[in-house]
Scaffold this motif. Structure first.
Motif, mmCIF file in Angstrom:
data_model
loop_
_atom_site.group_PDB
_atom_site.id
_atom_site.type_symbol
_atom_site.label_atom_id
_atom_site.label_comp_id
_atom_site.label_asym_id
_atom_site.label_seq_id
_atom_site.Cartn_x
_atom_site.Cartn_y
_atom_site.Cartn_z
ATOM 1 N N GLY A 207 0.806 -1.226 -0.006
ATOM 2 C CA GLY A 207 0.163 0.102 -0.014
ATOM 3 C C GLY A 207 0.637 1.325 0.026
ATOM 4 O O GLY A 207 1.965 1.304 0.434
ATOM 5 N N THR A 208 0.445 2.125 -0.428
ATOM 6 C CA THR A 208 1.182 3.572 -0.442
ATOM 7 C C THR A 208 0.520 4.469 0.662
ATOM 8 O O THR A 208 -0.696 4.579 1.037
ATOM 9 C CB THR A 208 0.928 4.430 -1.769
ATOM 10 N N ALA A 209 1.399 4.561 1.647
ATOM 11 C CA ALA A 209 1.042 4.992 3.091
ATOM 12 C C ALA A 209 0.390 6.169 3.006
ATOM 13 O O ALA A 209 -0.539 6.681 3.973
ATOM 14 C CB ALA A 209 2.050 5.161 3.915
ATOM 15 N N MET A 210 0.415 7.150 1.798
ATOM 16 C CA MET A 210 -0.268 8.275 1.583
ATOM 17 C C MET A 210 -1.605 8.188 0.908
ATOM 18 O O MET A 210 -2.056 9.275 0.490
ATOM 19 C CB MET A 210 0.739 9.491 1.163
ATOM 20 N N ALA A 211 -2.165 7.190 0.401
ATOM 21 C CA ALA A 211 -3.086 6.961 -0.617
ATOM 22 C C ALA A 211 -4.324 7.402 0.426
ATOM 23 O O ALA A 211 -4.282 7.168 1.566
ATOM 24 C CB ALA A 211 -3.400 5.639 -1.022
ATOM 25 N N ASP A 212 -5.376 8.035 -0.273
ATOM 26 C CA ASP A 212 -6.438 8.299 0.265
ATOM 27 C C ASP A 212 -6.503 9.387 1.408
ATOM 28 O O ASP A 212 -6.588 9.044 2.501
ATOM 29 C CB ASP A 212 -7.530 7.279 0.802
ATOM 30 N N PRO A 213 -5.611 10.558 1.331
ATOM 31 C CA PRO A 213 -5.564 11.472 2.462
ATOM 32 C C PRO A 213 -6.972 11.796 3.150
ATOM 33 O O PRO A 213 -7.724 11.838 2.392
ATOM 34 C CB PRO A 213 -4.900 12.633 1.608
ATOM 35 N N PRO A 214 -6.694 11.850 4.292
ATOM 36 C CA PRO A 214 -8.140 12.050 5.166
ATOM 37 C C PRO A 214 -8.745 13.543 4.926
ATOM 38 O O PRO A 214 -7.960 14.424 4.468
ATOM 39 C CB PRO A 214 -7.445 12.086 6.638
ATOM 40 N N ALA A 215 -9.870 13.677 5.109
ATOM 41 C CA ALA A 215 -10.452 15.065 4.661
ATOM 42 C C ALA A 215 -9.758 16.058 5.650
ATOM 43 O O ALA A 215 -9.846 17.164 5.121
ATOM 44 C CB ALA A 215 -12.028 14.907 5.192
ATOM 45 N N MET A 216 -9.616 15.796 6.696
ATOM 46 C CA MET A 216 -8.740 16.619 7.603
ATOM 47 C C MET A 216 -7.389 16.176 8.146
ATOM 48 O O MET A 216 -7.254 15.702 9.031
ATOM 49 C CB MET A 216 -9.568 16.888 9.032
ATOM 50 N N PRO A 217 -6.494 16.693 7.210
ATOM 51 C CA PRO A 217 -5.050 16.062 7.612
ATOM 52 C C PRO A 217 -4.698 16.544 8.926
ATOM 53 O O PRO A 217 -4.986 17.714 9.566
ATOM 54 C CB PRO A 217 -4.188 16.756 6.477
ATOM 55 N N SER A 218 -3.886 15.573 9.646
ATOM 56 C CA SER A 218 -3.434 15.887 10.933
ATOM 57 C C SER A 218 -2.140 17.126 10.874
ATOM 58 O O SER A 218 -1.459 17.284 9.789
ATOM 59 C CB SER A 218 -2.736 14.598 11.335
ATOM 60 N N PRO A 219 -2.192 17.681 11.809
ATOM 61 C CA PRO A 219 -1.307 18.679 11.966
ATOM 62 C C PRO A 219 0.333 18.164 11.800
ATOM 63 O O PRO A 219 1.463 18.762 11.368
ATOM 64 C CB PRO A 219 -1.238 19.501 13.399
ATOM 65 N N LEU A 220 0.347 17.056 12.132
ATOM 66 C CA LEU A 220 1.905 16.120 12.217
ATOM 67 C C LEU A 220 2.122 15.619 10.853
ATOM 68 O O LEU A 220 2.948 15.038 10.563
ATOM 69 C CB LEU A 220 1.506 14.873 12.942
ATOM 70 N N GLN A 221 1.192 15.850 9.783
ATOM 71 C CA GLN A 221 1.533 15.651 8.208
ATOM 72 C C GLN A 221 2.102 16.942 7.802
ATOM 73 O O GLN A 221 2.525 16.741 6.361
ATOM 74 C CB GLN A 221 0.348 14.986 7.793
ATOM 75 N N ARG A 222 2.006 17.978 8.474
ATOM 76 C CA ARG A 222 2.395 19.487 7.717
ATOM 77 C C ARG A 222 3.712 19.045 7.598
ATOM 78 O O ARG A 222 4.740 18.529 8.190
ATOM 79 C CB ARG A 222 2.087 20.589 8.591
ATOM 80 N N PRO A 223 4.496 20.088 6.479
ATOM 81 C CA PRO A 223 5.833 20.166 6.252
ATOM 82 C C PRO A 223 6.602 20.534 7.487
ATOM 83 O O PRO A 223 6.102 21.439 7.957
ATOM 84 C CB PRO A 223 6.050 21.171 5.214
ATOM 85 N N LEU A 224 7.790 19.903 8.121
ATOM 86 C CA LEU A 224 8.288 20.022 9.051
ATOM 87 C C LEU A 224 10.121 19.579 8.907
ATOM 88 O O LEU A 224 10.030 18.542 8.420
ATOM 89 C CB LEU A 224 7.947 19.542 10.232
ATOM 90 N N TRP A 225 10.919 20.407 9.283
ATOM 91 C CA TRP A 225 12.193 19.976 9.195
ATOM 92 C C TRP A 225 12.439 19.185 10.437
ATOM 93 O O TRP A 225 11.932 19.295 11.654
ATOM 94 C CB TRP A 225 13.053 21.370 9.602
ATOM 95 N N THR A 226 12.994 17.837 10.044
ATOM 96 C CA THR A 226 13.244 16.949 10.977
ATOM 97 C C THR A 226 14.559 16.268 10.748
ATOM 98 O O THR A 226 15.468 16.486 10.001
ATOM 99 C CB THR A 226 12.099 15.627 10.586
#
Length: 370
Positions: A207-226
């Motif tokens: 499976g592709t982990a980002m398939a079917d993105p949720p209607a309300m994406p989590s803040p933890l999916q936002r771009p972040l330097w890591t």
């Protein structure tokens, strides 16, 4: 198990002396080279001067240039300013954080506190103590909290960076083709490897982990330097088994908190160097300990946890491709490129399809819901 032989020659005393003379913090001081790092992607040595200790790192210019190191140093400075125990980068007499000389680039770093308990162990060695897992998770959460107001764009393209462009794409195979096409050495080496069909088969099976993105994406999916290389040997430890220092930001760039957490689990919980010894229940306990430590500071919803678990089997593929590009494009090392492709990219993903891998994911899902 013996440590992997470094790919680059060790820094010599004469070389170190010439470089140290360019930094006000070390210029003119007598020094000794106390310990050479065994890690394979750069040359590094601990330098002792009467006033203290430094770490001198040397990269080939094709691997790291001043332009590609500058964002890493800015990220470290940002984290340090927010109280995280990360190395301070010294500057030259000209005020630069990187010294470029011929085929080499150098950086000089201050040490961080803590005991280097994993110094003589292979990278990605699982935790030596169960209590290290939640401590590492809590430290990762603190890093993500401190990184939220770091607004730099993603690092410029270069080898050996933990980027995250393929899995979150609407069409991951198209993104993978674009990633490979942008790296001519990688593209040429993969040409006769049937790589597209093999990668497509993994996407289909796992499976592709980002398939079917949720209607309300989590803040933890936002771009972040890591950090993107969170494993025990990149952490230093206090006497109370908490994390006292964080090192090695060489893979850092903009991904997301969930990607970084999944990467940490993949690198910390599974004994990749001795898979025959892998106990799915023990691996799941290590992963759940890391998650528990993270959740003690940053809330994780059920959807967040499901997404992290979905990411796990494939979260390594982009860095694995970057390793192949490094080994074939910079070192011209066919054998190591094949290991990165066969054993790392394909092998790690295929393990998650094995009985042990499926048992691990099942135990992780069950434990995360508890």
């Amino acid at each position: 198990m013996a440590l992997e032989a470094p790919a680059w020659p060790a820094i010599t005393p004469a070389e170190a002396g010439a470089v140290l003379a360019r930094f006000p913090a070390s210029a003119g001081r007598p020094f000794t080279l106390a310990w050479h790092s065994p890690r394979p992607f750069s040359a590094a040595v601990r330098v002792e001067v009467p006033e203290g200790t430094f770490f001198l790192k040397r990269h080939h210019a094709r691997l790291r240039s001043p332009a590609t190191l500058a964002p890493e140093h800015a990220f470290m400075a940002h984290l340090h300013a927010r109280g995280l125990p990360v190395p301070l980068v010294e500057t030259t007499h000209d005020g630069a954080s990187v010294l470029a000389q011929g085929d080499w680039t150098y950086e000089l770093l201050r040490p961080v506190p803590g005991a280097d308990l994993y110094r003589d162990r292979q990278s990605w060695t699982p935790f030596l103590k169960a209590c290290h897992a939640p401590a590492a998770g809590a430290a990762l959460a603190r890093l993500h909290l401190a990184a939220r107001d770091f607004r730099a764009p993603a690092r410029p393209d270069c080898p050996l960076v933990g980027s995250f462009t393929i899995l979150p794409a609407p069409d991951p195979m198209a993104a993978a083709r674009a990633y490979v096409a942008a790296r001519p050495a990688l593209a040429g080496w993969l040409e006769d490897k049937g790589w597209q069909s093999r990668l497509a088969a993994l996407f289909t099976a796992l499976g592709t982990a980002m398939a079917d993105p949720p209607a309300m994406p989590s803040p933890l999916q936002r771009p972040l330097w890591t950090h993107n290389d969170w494993h025990p040997s990149n952490l230093l430890w206090a006497d109370d088994n908490t994390v006292a220092g964080i090192i090695d930001f060489g893979l850092a760039t903009q991904t997301s908190a969930l990607h970084d957490l999944a990467t940490a689990i993949e690198r910390c919980a599974i004994p990749w160097l001795d898979l025959a010894s892998a106990d799915p229940a023990a691996c799941a306990q290590a992963a759940l300990g890391l998650i528990a430590g993270y959740r003690s500071l940053v809330p994780l919803s059920g959807g967040d946890l499901a997404r992290v678990i979905a990411l796990l089997p494939l979260v390594h593929i982009e860095f694995a491709l970057s390793e192949v590009d490094y080994f074939i494009g910079i070192l011209n090392d066919e054998a190591q490129a094949m290991i990165a492709w066969d054993d790392y990219l394909l092998g790690h993903a295929q393990w998650f399809l094995s009985d042990a891998g499926r048992a691990f994911l099942g135990a992780l899902e069950q434990g995360a819901q508890a």
